[in-house]
Design a protein around this motif. Structure first.
Motif, PDB file in Angstrom:
ATOM      1  N   MET A  35      14.035  28.010 -21.194  1.00 18.33           N
ATOM      2  CA  MET A  35      14.422  28.435 -22.538  1.00 18.33           C
ATOM      3  C   MET A  35      15.579  27.589 -23.068  1.00 18.33           C
ATOM      4  O   MET A  35      16.393  28.053 -23.858  1.00 18.33           O
ATOM      5  N   ASN A  36      15.660  26.382 -22.582  1.00 20.36           N
ATOM      6  CA  ASN A  36      16.688  25.451 -23.035  1.00 20.36           C
ATOM      7  C   ASN A  36      15.964  24.340 -23.790  1.00 20.36           C
ATOM      8  O   ASN A  36      15.324  23.494 -23.169  1.00 20.36           O
ATOM      9  N   THR A  37      15.995  24.416 -25.120  1.00 20.93           N
ATOM     10  CA  THR A  37      15.211  23.486 -25.932  1.00 20.93           C
ATOM     11  C   THR A  37      16.141  22.750 -26.898  1.00 20.93           C
ATOM     12  O   THR A  37      17.351  23.002 -26.923  1.00 20.93           O
ATOM     13  N   ARG A  38      15.554  21.893 -27.725  1.00 20.05           N
ATOM     14  CA  ARG A  38      16.393  21.208 -28.720  1.00 20.05           C
ATOM     15  C   ARG A  38      17.010  22.203 -29.711  1.00 20.05           C
ATOM     16  O   ARG A  38      18.014  21.911 -30.338  1.00 20.05           O
ATOM     17  N   ILE A  39      16.413  23.378 -29.841  1.00 21.73           N
ATOM     18  CA  ILE A  39      16.984  24.392 -30.755  1.00 21.73           C
ATOM     19  C   ILE A  39      18.242  25.024 -30.148  1.00 21.73           C
ATOM     20  O   ILE A  39      19.252  25.186 -30.843  1.00 21.73           O
ATOM     21  N   THR A  40      18.202  25.355 -28.851  1.00 18.42           N
ATOM     22  CA  THR A  40      19.409  25.934 -28.236  1.00 18.42           C
ATOM     23  C   THR A  40      20.538  24.901 -28.266  1.00 18.42           C
ATOM     24  O   THR A  40      21.691  25.241 -28.486  1.00 18.42           O
ATOM     25  N   GLU A  41      20.161  23.637 -28.074  1.00 16.19           N
ATOM     26  CA  GLU A  41      21.185  22.572 -28.114  1.00 16.19           C
ATOM     27  C   GLU A  41      21.735  22.376 -29.518  1.00 16.19           C
ATOM     28  O   GLU A  41      22.940  22.263 -29.724  1.00 16.19           O
ATOM     29  N   LEU A  42      20.835  22.338 -30.497  1.00 13.38           N
ATOM     30  CA  LEU A  42      21.242  22.107 -31.894  1.00 13.38           C
ATOM     31  C   LEU A  42      22.240  23.163 -32.370  1.00 13.38           C
ATOM     32  O   LEU A  42      23.238  22.857 -33.028  1.00 13.38           O
ATOM     33  N   LEU A  43      21.961  24.426 -32.008  1.00 10.42           N
ATOM     34  CA  LEU A  43      22.777  25.518 -32.545  1.00 10.42           C
ATOM     35  C   LEU A  43      23.828  26.033 -31.560  1.00 10.42           C
ATOM     36  O   LEU A  43      24.672  26.848 -31.941  1.00 10.42           O
ATOM     37  N   GLY A  44      23.759  25.587 -30.315  1.00  7.54           N
ATOM     38  CA  GLY A  44      24.721  26.059 -29.315  1.00  7.54           C
ATOM     39  C   GLY A  44      24.517  27.529 -28.994  1.00  7.54           C
ATOM     40  O   GLY A  44      25.470  28.317 -28.945  1.00  7.54           O
ATOM     41  N   ILE A  45      23.237  27.928 -28.788  1.00  6.41           N
ATOM     42  CA  ILE A  45      22.919  29.328 -28.499  1.00  6.41           C
ATOM     43  C   ILE A  45      22.207  29.432 -27.148  1.00  6.41           C
ATOM     44  O   ILE A  45      21.731  28.421 -26.617  1.00  6.41           O
ATOM     45  N   LYS A  46      22.137  30.656 -26.619  1.00  6.35           N
ATOM     46  CA  LYS A  46      21.536  30.844 -25.293  1.00  6.35           C
ATOM     47  C   LYS A  46      20.008  30.913 -25.360  1.00  6.35           C
ATOM     48  O   LYS A  46      19.313  30.304 -24.566  1.00  6.35           O
ATOM     49  N   TYR A  47      19.491  31.708 -26.290  1.00 10.18           N
ATOM     50  CA  TYR A  47      18.033  31.872 -26.424  1.00 10.18           C
ATOM     51  C   TYR A  47      17.574  31.214 -27.733  1.00 10.18           C
ATOM     52  O   TYR A  47      18.219  31.402 -28.777  1.00 10.18           O
TER      53      TYR A  47
END
Ligand code: TUI
Length: 340
Positions: A35-47
């Protein structure tokens, strides 16, 4: 968590061919099962989950609860006054130190003022909806705000990518509120194939099966609206929540196609009246007049006669009210199990 043989076997063909080792040494599929995707990286979120920017519904308490639970909460701009929205943003800041966003409904009269407000308030990210204008993109990018437009088509996804969007939300017609015509199942993989930026899936997602299915279609995150209507922190009237948890699969209908602004709602008294009105040849102007103020009547007053209770087609699967944290954790535990 390691990627199992099953998830490799299940990889969609296009993604299998494109699979690459990324800078952290993990393949894309390993990152998705983590559950570590470019979206979690982009926004700095866990899920990798955004809460939908539902007009009148998505306010600071709900947004902060979702962000505190590891997702990304959103405050809806709707057509609300700017002073109210400034208060809501500041209130959310007082309730969470995690990132949250604001949805700008592009056809709203407040869009220009809200576009400036999110810059002044240094909001982490913006989603846009109900329109195709890229007008505010430059200012937001210059201010370091991440921009994630909701798109109902491949053409708009490509245009938004060219304008500088950081990601797009491919939203299927299963969603509640203002919708496009394509389904989540058909739209998401086509958008994934058409753009390089990460794609979130929206429309019809309310549990881990929906998250896992979205990932199999190539999405790297999801946006969820209706499931959060039935959350403890959601501030809508009890009648609204009861309609959502009482709905069965056939209880949502789309009204207003002939106005150019189709809208999915619970099949309430008003929705049925509007449907009949449309069939009987009423004018779009009269239609707008009957429905004016009806969302507020639903959210604030729980008005079962004149309220418009926007909700997605997945409401039939939602049977209980839970804290946002439980909703998110259960959803991702189930998705991880399915994807492993
Ligand atoms: O915006 C939403 N959902 C909403 S906004 C809203 S308030 C409202 N009430 C009555 C009528 C209209 C709005 C309630 N729910 N979702 C995002 C979304 N954006 N869904 C679909 C679109 C969309 C549609 C067309 C985005 C761009 C677009 O461009 C058309 C084009 O030709 O490119």
């Amino acid at each position: 968590m390691r990627c199992g043989t099953l998830s490799r076997a299940l990889l969609p063909f296009g993604r299998e061919r494109k699979r690459k080792r990324l800078s952290d040494g993990k393949s894309k599929v390993e990152r998705i099962t983590d559950m570590n995707t470019r979206i979690t990286e982009l926004l700095g979120i866990k899920y990798p989950i955004l809460q939908g920017g539902m007009a009148w519904v998505a306010e600071s308490t709900l947004a902060a609860a979702v962000s505190n639970a590891g997702g990304a909460g959103i405050i809806a701009g709707g057509a609300a006054p700017i002073d109210y929205l400034r208060d809501q943003i500041r209130r959310a800041k007082s309730l969470t130190d995690k990132p949250f966003g604001v949805n700008v409904m592009l056809m709203s009269p407040n869009a220009e003022d809200l576009a400036q407000l999110v810059i002044d308030e240094k909001v982490a990210f913006v989603t846009t909806g109900a329109g195709n204008r890229g007008t505010y993109m430059e200012g937001w990018k210059a201010a370091g705000i991440k921009v994630i437009p909701v798109v109902p088509s491949v053409a708009l996804a490509k245009r938004m990518e060219r304008s500088g969007a950081d990601a797009v939300i491919a939203e299927g017609t299963e969603s509640g509120g203002h919708i496009g015509e394509n389904t989540t199942m058909c739209l998401v993989p086509q958008v994934v194939d058409a753009v390089e930026i990460p794609v979130l899936a929206a429309g019809g997602i309310a549990d881990g099966r929906g998250v896992a299915a979205s990932f199999m279609l190539g999405a790297e995150g999801v946006q969820v609206g209706t499931r959060f209507l039935a959350s403890e922190e959601c501030q809508i009237h009890k009648n609204y929540k009861d309609l959502v948890i009482g709905a069965k699969d056939t209880d949502s209908i789309v009204t207003g196609r002939f106005t150019g602004h189709p809208c999915r709602n619970v099949k309430s008294k008003l929705a049925k009246k509007l449907q009949t009105f449309e069939k009987d040849g009423g004018t779009p102007e009269e239609f707008e007049k009957i429905s004016a103020g009806s969302l507020r009547k639903a959210v604030v007053d729980g008005d079962l006669e004149e309220g418009s209770f926007m909700c997605g087609a997945i409401a039939g699967m939602i049977n209980d009210i839970k804290p946002c944290k439980d909703i998110i954790e259960e959803m991702f535990a189930q998705a991880e199990k399915l994807l492993k």
